[in-house]
Design an enzyme around this catalytic site. Structure first.
Site, mmCIF file in Angstrom:
data_model
loop_
_atom_site.group_PDB
_atom_site.id
_atom_site.type_symbol
_atom_site.label_atom_id
_atom_site.label_comp_id
_atom_site.label_asym_id
_atom_site.label_seq_id
_atom_site.Cartn_x
_atom_site.Cartn_y
_atom_site.Cartn_z
ATOM 1 C CG ASP A 79 -1.715 1.288 1.344
ATOM 2 O OD1 ASP A 79 -2.611 1.503 0.514
ATOM 3 O OD2 ASP A 79 -1.421 2.082 2.253
ATOM 4 C CG ASP A 82 2.761 -0.122 5.164
ATOM 5 O OD1 ASP A 82 2.549 -0.258 3.936
ATOM 6 O OD2 ASP A 82 1.873 0.190 5.976
ATOM 7 C CE1 TYR A 230 -2.405 3.177 10.802
ATOM 8 C CE2 TYR A 230 -3.191 0.930 11.091
ATOM 9 C CZ TYR A 230 -2.368 1.971 11.473
ATOM 10 O OH TYR A 230 -1.520 1.819 12.531
ATOM 11 C CD GLU A 437 0.985 7.657 4.346
ATOM 12 O OE1 GLU A 437 0.966 6.602 4.981
ATOM 13 O OE2 GLU A 437 0.091 8.517 4.402
#
Length: 463
Positions: A79, A82, A230, A437
């Site tokens: 995703d 990670d 999340y 991110e």
């Protein structure tokens, strides 16, 4: 993306190419942006990589991903920075990429990226087919949060347990099943001429997943508990409608459009939304309805969304649409893409196209910097991404890479970072995921919007 702030603990050689890029008259080379964005998706691949892998610092990983009964769940995409595989956002990503392919095939062809974007779609749908182990059973997540968040390193070096989580008739997830049905239906259209047999396979899975979604109702994060932290889904009515509309587009069977219109009224989707996001599909639903039916109520709904976005939505001082501080650029790119789709049906063409171009060009350099890694002279060097923060093997990689103040050794080409705050301020810091991110869904609407801008350039050049 809309995440809990504890997501900060989620882990976070420019690739050479013989490709040449033809610039069709604009300020930015949209062909190159498409090329780079597709390299980002290749950098996010999980499983056994193909022989023609174009990301030299990536290798095979997570080859033992299995379901509760030993089902093969290898493949798909990680995703973000990670190593968790989230089915909901992967499906949303796939639908948006497929929509862009259907609308702007000429752009991908001109950029020399058509084969690569087909491969990107198929990498996702091959995985969804594996996850759909029976008619009413679908694996929606692979990877354990607690274990994953304790690891910072290469996906290739992982040796942790990889738990899999599913939805089924007793633990339904209408949103997850519906979004995946939409993705499979959209991809079936893309492959209809390219590979009719594969197209038919995707469509069959889309129909089964849609029936599963409509028959057994529920929110997927109630079955897959960790997802609530999340990627929570607040409702499933928009995904059911979204899936039905895409199945109508794929099949032209009136039963699907009838059900879509029923859901549209049943779940009160006619009001103007403020955004278009992985868990908020209403704007896309309204636009697809307008395109497929040409009915005034849907056209006016689509126009209302884009007029609000262009004329009234909050913007940064430099003109970027601002929805929230997580995924700032993703929000803006998604709206840009949706409004380009509205322009395609003859509504406020110049206004919406100009708006979309300003949003995307902001991300490519008009803001004073590029937010796309590997593009332009000033781009992010320290994305919140574990794999790219690691040195080349055999040097070991761990938390020292996360804590390093140096640039990421591996260039994560094409990734669109989360972006600036409401005042256009941005910090290129690995530890600050709010700015830096990267995720697969951040790039989806962005890539499709870039393809749209290239499409417009091509048409202008030929007119």
């Amino acid at each position: 993306m809309k995440v809990n702030f504890s997501h900060a603990w989620v882990y976070i050689l420019l690739a050479t190419s013989s490709c040449t890029y033809q610039v069709f008259g604009g300020k930015y080379d949209y062909s190159k942006v498409l090329h780079l964005s597709l390299l980002f998706y290749e950098a996010q691949r999980s499983g056994q990589l193909p022989a023609d892998n174009r990301v030299p610092w990536r290798g095979d990983s997570s080859l033992n991903d299995r379901g509760l009964k030993g089902e093969d769940l290898t493949g798909g995409y990680y995703d973000a920075g990670d190593t968790v595989k989230f089915g909901f956002t992967m499906a949303s990503t796939t639908t948006l990429l497929a929509w862009g392919c259907l609308s702007y095939k000429d752009a991908y062809k001109a950029a020399g990226e058509w084969k690569n974007v087909l491969n990107a779609l198929k990498w996702a749908t091959d995985y969804f087919i594996k996850c759909h182990v029976s008619a009413n059973e679908f694996y929606g997540q692979v990877g354990d949060f607690t274990l994953d968040h304790e690891y910072w390193g290469r996906p290739e070096d992982m040796n942790m347990s990889r738990k899999a989580y599913k939805i089924d008739a007793e633990h339904p997830g209408s949103d997850l099943a519906g979004e995946t049905a939409a993705a499979m239906a959209a991809v079936s259209i893309v492959f209809k001429e390219e590979d009719p047999e594969y197209s038919a396979l995707c469509l069959e899975h889309a129909k089964q997943l849609y029936k599963f979604a409509t028959t057994y109702r529920g929110l997927y994060h109630e079955a897959i508990k960790g997802a609530a932290q999340y990627y929570e889904s607040t409702e499933y009515g928009d995904e059911l409608t979204w899936a039905a509309v895409w199945l109508y587009k794929a099949t032209v069977e009136n039963s699907y459009i009838d059900e879509a219109e029923y859901f549209y009224m049943r779940f009160r989707l006619k009001d103007r939304p403020n955004e278009f996001y992985f868990n908020k599909k209403v704007a896309g639903v309204q636009v697809l309805f307008a395109q497929l039916t040409n009915r005034d109520n849907y056209i006016q709904a689509a126009k209302a969304f884009c007029d609000f976005s262009v004329d009234q939505q909050k913007k940064t001082p430099k003109g970027l649409i601002y929805i929230e501080k997580i995924g700032t650029l993703c929000h803006a790119a998604n709206i840009a893409f949706v409004c380009m789709q509205v322009a395609e049906i003859g509504i406020e063409r110049e206004k919406y196209r100009d708006f979309a171009k300003k949003q995307i060009d902001y991300m490519l350099g008009d803001s004073g910097r590029s937010f796309v890694i590997g593009f332009g002279e000033k781009f992010p060097k320290k994305p919140f991404h574990a794999g790219s923060s690691c040195p080349i093997k055999p040097v070991k990689c761990g938390w020292e890479a996360y804590n390093s103040t140096k640039d990421n050794p591996q260039v994560l080409n094409g990734a669109l970072v989360s972006g600036p705050d409401e005042n256009d301020l941005y910090e290129d810091a690995r530890e600050d995921y709010i700015y830096n991110e990267v995720t697969i869904d951040y790039n989806a609407g962005f890539q499709s919007a870039v393809a749209g801008l290239l499409h417009f350039e091509l048409n202008n050049a030929n007119s």
